[in-house]
Design a protein around this motif. Structure first.
Motif, PDB file in Angstrom:
ATOM      1  N   LYS A  12      36.114  37.517  55.436  1.00  0.00           N
ATOM      2  CA  LYS A  12      35.736  38.334  55.628  1.00  0.00           C
ATOM      3  C   LYS A  12      34.453  37.846  56.082  1.00  0.00           C
ATOM      4  CE  LYS A  12      39.374  41.318  55.224  1.00  0.00           C
ATOM      5  NZ  LYS A  12      40.142  42.878  55.036  1.00  0.00           N
ATOM      6  N   GLY A  13      34.081  37.762  54.753  1.00  0.00           N
ATOM      7  CA  GLY A  13      32.448  37.106  54.610  1.00  0.00           C
ATOM      8  C   GLY A  13      31.502  38.234  53.647  1.00  0.00           C
ATOM      9  N   ASP A  14      32.535  39.583  53.060  1.00  0.00           N
ATOM     10  CA  ASP A  14      31.787  40.226  52.803  1.00  0.00           C
ATOM     11  C   ASP A  14      31.177  40.664  50.778  1.00  0.00           C
ATOM     12  OD1 ASP A  14      34.487  40.613  52.580  1.00  0.00           O
ATOM     13  OD2 ASP A  14      33.962  43.278  52.704  1.00  0.00           O
ATOM     14  N   LEU A  15      32.003  39.479  50.661  1.00  0.00           N
ATOM     15  CA  LEU A  15      32.412  39.881  49.320  1.00  0.00           C
ATOM     16  C   LEU A  15      32.409  38.181  48.723  1.00  0.00           C
ATOM     17  CD1 LEU A  15      35.752  41.756  48.344  1.00  0.00           C
ATOM     18  CD2 LEU A  15      32.468  42.514  48.120  1.00  0.00           C
ATOM     19  N   ILE A  16      32.139  37.867  47.618  1.00  0.00           N
ATOM     20  CA  ILE A  16      32.436  36.289  46.599  1.00  0.00           C
ATOM     21  C   ILE A  16      32.638  36.753  45.529  1.00  0.00           C
ATOM     22  CG2 ILE A  16      31.684  34.136  45.280  1.00  0.00           C
ATOM     23  CD1 ILE A  16      28.971  34.923  47.858  1.00  0.00           C
ATOM     24  N   ALA A  17      34.274  35.949  45.373  1.00  0.00           N
ATOM     25  CA  ALA A  17      34.719  35.763  43.966  1.00  0.00           C
ATOM     26  C   ALA A  17      34.338  34.963  43.231  1.00  0.00           C
ATOM     27  CB  ALA A  17      36.418  36.310  44.729  1.00  0.00           C
ATOM     28  N   PHE A  18      34.885  35.512  41.494  1.00  0.00           N
ATOM     29  CA  PHE A  18      33.642  34.554  40.947  1.00  0.00           C
ATOM     30  C   PHE A  18      34.766  34.687  39.158  1.00  0.00           C
ATOM     31  CE2 PHE A  18      30.735  37.068  38.352  1.00  0.00           C
ATOM     32  CZ  PHE A  18      30.559  37.808  38.998  1.00  0.00           C
ATOM     33  N   SER A  19      34.710  33.764  38.484  1.00  0.00           N
ATOM     34  CA  SER A  19      34.811  34.253  37.252  1.00  0.00           C
ATOM     35  C   SER A  19      33.424  34.195  36.674  1.00  0.00           C
ATOM     36  CB  SER A  19      35.427  33.149  36.432  1.00  0.00           C
ATOM     37  OG  SER A  19      35.239  31.684  36.446  1.00  0.00           O
ATOM     38  N   GLY A  20      33.511  34.613  35.323  1.00  0.00           N
ATOM     39  CA  GLY A  20      32.235  35.357  34.500  1.00  0.00           C
ATOM     40  C   GLY A  20      32.520  35.425  32.878  1.00  0.00           C
TER      41      GLY A  20
ATOM     42  N   PHE B 177      23.048  38.766  38.651  1.00  0.00           N
ATOM     43  CA  PHE B 177      22.181  39.185  38.050  1.00  0.00           C
ATOM     44  C   PHE B 177      22.657  39.049  36.404  1.00  0.00           C
ATOM     45  CE2 PHE B 177      19.842  38.967  41.273  1.00  0.00           C
ATOM     46  CZ  PHE B 177      18.654  38.189  40.901  1.00  0.00           C
ATOM     47  N   GLN B 178      24.279  39.903  35.894  1.00  0.00           N
ATOM     48  CA  GLN B 178      25.014  40.237  34.801  1.00  0.00           C
ATOM     49  C   GLN B 178      25.979  38.905  34.235  1.00  0.00           C
ATOM     50  OE1 GLN B 178      26.270  43.250  37.832  1.00  0.00           O
ATOM     51  NE2 GLN B 178      26.341  44.636  35.801  1.00  0.00           N
ATOM     52  N   GLY B 179      25.702  39.364  32.838  1.00  0.00           N
ATOM     53  CA  GLY B 179      26.502  38.494  32.376  1.00  0.00           C
ATOM     54  C   GLY B 179      25.206  37.024  32.355  1.00  0.00           C
ATOM     55  N   ASN B 180      25.782  36.156  31.493  1.00  0.00           N
ATOM     56  CA  ASN B 180      25.157  34.600  31.460  1.00  0.00           C
ATOM     57  C   ASN B 180      26.190  33.599  31.745  1.00  0.00           C
ATOM     58  OD1 ASN B 180      27.156  34.754  28.840  1.00  0.00           O
ATOM     59  ND2 ASN B 180      25.192  34.908  27.453  1.00  0.00           N
ATOM     60  N   TYR B 181      27.289  34.037  32.380  1.00  0.00           N
ATOM     61  CA  TYR B 181      27.918  32.928  32.643  1.00  0.00           C
ATOM     62  C   TYR B 181      28.487  32.703  33.906  1.00  0.00           C
ATOM     63  CZ  TYR B 181      30.011  28.190  31.056  1.00  0.00           C
ATOM     64  OH  TYR B 181      29.681  26.132  32.262  1.00  0.00           O
TER      65      TYR B 181
ATOM     66  N   LEU C 184      27.947  42.303  32.408  1.00  0.00           N
ATOM     67  CA  LEU C 184      29.132  42.409  33.499  1.00  0.00           C
ATOM     68  C   LEU C 184      29.826  43.879  33.410  1.00  0.00           C
ATOM     69  CD1 LEU C 184      30.394  38.468  33.327  1.00  0.00           C
ATOM     70  CD2 LEU C 184      29.310  39.448  36.031  1.00  0.00           C
ATOM     71  N   PRO C 185      30.172  44.238  34.345  1.00  0.00           N
ATOM     72  CA  PRO C 185      30.781  45.841  34.851  1.00  0.00           C
ATOM     73  C   PRO C 185      32.157  45.493  33.982  1.00  0.00           C
ATOM     74  CG  PRO C 185      31.101  45.137  36.472  1.00  0.00           C
ATOM     75  CD  PRO C 185      30.523  43.751  35.749  1.00  0.00           C
ATOM     76  N   ARG C 186      32.284  46.764  33.116  1.00  0.00           N
ATOM     77  CA  ARG C 186      33.964  47.429  32.532  1.00  0.00           C
ATOM     78  C   ARG C 186      34.465  47.745  33.792  1.00  0.00           C
ATOM     79  NH1 ARG C 186      35.547  45.402  28.232  1.00  0.00           N
ATOM     80  NH2 ARG C 186      37.413  46.255  27.925  1.00  0.00           N
ATOM     81  N   LYS C 187      35.954  47.604  33.588  1.00  0.00           N
ATOM     82  CA  LYS C 187      36.477  48.781  34.921  1.00  0.00           C
ATOM     83  C   LYS C 187      36.475  50.372  34.348  1.00  0.00           C
ATOM     84  CE  LYS C 187      39.792  46.855  36.912  1.00  0.00           C
ATOM     85  NZ  LYS C 187      39.851  46.460  38.171  1.00  0.00           N
ATOM     86  N   GLU C 188      36.300  51.053  34.742  1.00  0.00           N
ATOM     87  CA  GLU C 188      36.726  51.996  34.907  1.00  0.00           C
ATOM     88  C   GLU C 188      38.081  52.224  34.576  1.00  0.00           C
ATOM     89  OE1 GLU C 188      33.979  55.464  35.182  1.00  0.00           O
ATOM     90  OE2 GLU C 188      33.038  53.950  34.616  1.00  0.00           O
ATOM     91  N   LEU C 189      38.731  52.077  34.952  1.00  0.00           N
ATOM     92  CA  LEU C 189      39.726  52.400  35.086  1.00  0.00           C
ATOM     93  C   LEU C 189      40.679  51.650  34.802  1.00  0.00           C
ATOM     94  CD1 LEU C 189      40.383  56.046  36.794  1.00  0.00           C
ATOM     95  CD2 LEU C 189      40.608  55.736  34.499  1.00  0.00           C
TER      96      LEU C 189
END
Lengths: 240, 419
Positions: free
Chosen positions: B326-334, B313-317, A70-75
């Motif tokens: 607004k339909g463009d984003l999905i927030a989640f916890s990872g 596809f990034q992260g394993n959980y 998962l990405p890290r924040k740039e700042l």
């Protein structure tokens, strides 16, 4: 018995036929002469082609990040807004911990220059998880490298320093806003005048662009493009 | 000829494209209230907090003001407000005849010296905060042309000595009202009309089941009593259907049902767990968590269960998807490589993942404000788990609750019905 037509005016016919091509020829010759007067001097005394600016970032020192993580924040996220007016409010809610201000891109550039000239203050330890390149610098501001142009990049950066988009403009509206400003730059770098070629349609946005241009101080342009910037100007296309 | 000249000149001009201007809050001055002071100051205080939380306005320090404190609602010396950097000015004058408070509230454009908004707002003294929220909503709507959320409510789970109870509160955490007792009650979800809240409860002692509670009468009714594990009900935007997860034959899948609990049918049928459904704002698609590829990841599918597509596809959980209004984003916890859960968004088109929280405790359970400008979530950054809010880029993070034993599972309610 059919009525016979009056004889055609031979004079009129003969007068019109030679006149029309003559006028056309005269107009054509004027266009050619004026066009040549305008273009030929430019061909012989032509400034180098003007390039669009490409923003150069210094690449951060670090190692490329595993794309599966998962990405890290740039700042770090921008600090919470400044305290509002001190109206007495009974509240026991926890407030966010004070966060150190992150340096701006300009400050990072200045630090890098200071390091290059040996005038740097002792540096802080870089974030070991920062994405970057093994050839990068701790003050780098980007994970990958790009190439840039000199003067127009300076113009771009100087205006960007003052380019503030009011947060009251909705994100949705920001997607579609755009405006074009024609600016003439003097030999000392001063913006001689400017005019909107196309307004955005949002008064807050247009007002913000006016303020950005008024507040911007530019470096003097290189001699080879100074005349062009003074006489024909530069087009600034703004998007939020 | 002139046209040709103009074309030649234009062709020679360099063009600089500028984007990514700094988004900065609008500088706003709030003049000292006029009229009845205690009411005026109380209303102004709530309004200040609303504006501050919004991230839209920068409230100027009253100590810097140059205008006379007694300057009236009109006849304003705009030069004095301009001199302190104000672009907008708010004037309030309140009267409190009897048990009611009445406020004359105005918004001015300082640069152009014109009145932009003017209204009179009434409320019983005990509900004075609503005056500020209503005017605040009007101001935000004026600038952004979008719905504002100061009058919305939130539901969440409050920790008590006896267990976990469902409570509702104003969006700023004030005016908390319990809706249920304190057994184990979890995962509140509003109906689109804001009248009812579905939640998961172990109250019957037969496992987890889904119930509803009336937000006014607090009457609790069973909604899904299927099997011994039914959880996570979420209503479709039209309010006619809801999704939930249930475990049958040792496999947890997502089910779709009519709002009254009838005609339930299974939407997913994979070997791994499918859970945590979230509707797209148009009600045509569903985001959910599935373990079908070996680790929990965010997927989307059509509302009839077809056309399943993996999104992260990034992260394993990755868990707890919440589709933005607004339909463009999905927030989640990872869970990142340090095994800490943080908040992220993933773009529905393109799949770009953006991190919102980092190095600030565990951050989970994102829930969008109905205008899509804010996210509510739970965080342990201050010790006990509490509700916090953030803007979708991770900026302006602020605490919302200060529950003695903690708060979790936020659900931001719908916009109030327009009057």
């Amino acid at each position: 018995m059919s009525e016979s037509l009056p004889p055609k005016s031979v004079l009129a016919l003969e007068a019109r036929t030679p006149l029309t091509p003559g006028i056309a020829l005269a107009v054509l010759l004027h266009v050619v002469v004026f066009g040549a007067a305008l273009v030929l001097p430019r061909l012989f005394d032509r400034a180098p082609p003007l390039r669009k600016p490409i923003i150069a970032h210094m690449v951060a020192l670090g190692k490329p990040r595993d794309p599966h993580l998962l990405p890290r924040k740039e700042l770090a996220p921008p600090a919470a807004a400044a305290s509002p007016m001190t109206v007495p409010v009974p509240s026991s809610k926890p407030s966010p911990a004070p966060r150190k201000r992150e340096p701006t891109r300009q400050e990072l550039m200045q630090r890098a220059l200071a390091h290059a000239t040996g005038r740097a203050e002792p540096r802080e330890e870089p974030d070991p998880e920062r994405a970057g390149s093994a050839k990068g610098t701790p003050e780098g501001t980007a994970a990958t490298a790009e190439e840039g142009d000199a003067y127009f990049t300076a113009v771009h950066d100087a205006i960007l320093e003052n380019y503030v988009v009011p947060s009251v403009i909705s994100e949705r509206e920001r997607l579609y806003l755009s405006a074009s400003v024609l600016a003439w730059i003097g030999p000392g770098g001063q913006i001689l005048k400017h005019e909107f070629q196309k307004k955005s349609g949002n008064a807050f946005f247009d007002q913000a662009l006016e303020l950005a241009i008024q507040r911007t101080k530019l470096p003097p342009p290189p001699a080879e493009i100074a005349k062009s910037l003074r006489d024909t100007g530069v087009v600034l296309n703004f998007k939020p | 000829m002139i046209f040709l000249l103009a074309l030649l000149l234009a062709a020679e001009r360099p063009v600089i494209d500028l984007s990514g201007g700094r988004v900065q809050a609008y500088p706003l001055a709030m003049a000292r209230p006029l009229g009845v002071q205690d009411a005026g100051i109380a209303v102004q205080s709530v309004l200040s907090q609303d504006f501050e939380r919004s991230g839209l306005f920068k409230l100027l320090d009253p100590a810097s003001f140059l205008a006379r404190p007694t300057e009236g609602l009109t006849n304003i010396d705009y030069s004095k407000w301009q001199a302190v950097g104000a672009q907008g000015l708010i004037k309030i004058s309140c009267d409190a005849p009897g048990a009611e408070v009445k406020c004359d509230m105005r918004l001015y454009d300082v640069a152009h010296g014109v009145e932009l908004l003017h209204g009179t707002y009434n409320a019983p003294r005990a509900a004075m905060r609503q005056i500020a929220h209503r005017f605040g909503d009007d101001v935000v709507r004026y600038f952004t042309h979008e719905p504002a959320i100061f009058q919305t409510r939130i539901a969440y789970v409050r920790e008590t000595e006896q267990g976990k109870q469902i409570v509702v509160a104003d969006q700023d955490g004030a005016n908390v009202q319990p809706l249920t007792g304190a057994s184990i009650n979890l995962l509140p979800a509003w109906t689109p009309d804001g009248r009812t809240i579905a939640f998961t409860s172990f109250r019957d002692g037969l496992g987890a089941h889904v119930y509803t509670v009336d937000a006014v009468t607090r009457q609790v009714r069973p909604l899904v009593l299927m099997g011994d594990f039914a959880t996570g009900a979420v209503y479709a935007p039209d309010g006619l259907r809801f999704l939930f997860s249930a475990s049958l034959d040792d496999n947890t899948d997502i089910y779709l049902s009519q709002a009254d609990g009838s005609a339930g049918r299974r939407l997913t049928d994979s070997r791994g767990i499918d859970i945590s459904a979230s509707w797209s704002p148009d009600g045509k698609r569903i985001a959910f968590v599935s373990e079908r590829a070996g680790s929990p990841q965010i997927y989307i599918m059509a509302a009839d269960g077809s056309d399943v597509r993996r999104l992260t596809f990034q992260g394993n959980y990755n868990q707890e998807p919440a589709w933005s209004p607004k339909g463009d984003l999905i927030a989640f916890s990872g869970r990142d490589e340090h095994r800490i859960f943080d908040l992220y968004t993933v773009a529905v088109e393109g799949g770009k993942v953006t991190r919102l929280t980092q190095n600030q405790g565990t951050n989970e359970k994102p829930s969008w404000a109905p205008n899509g400008r804010y996210l509510l979530f739970s965080s342990t950054r201050g010790g006990k788990r509490q509700l916090w809010e953030t803007q979708p880029d991770g900026s302006n993070q602020r605490a919302v609750t200060s529950e003695r034993m903690g708060a979790s599972d936020p659900a931001w309610g719908p916009l109030p019905a327009s009057k």
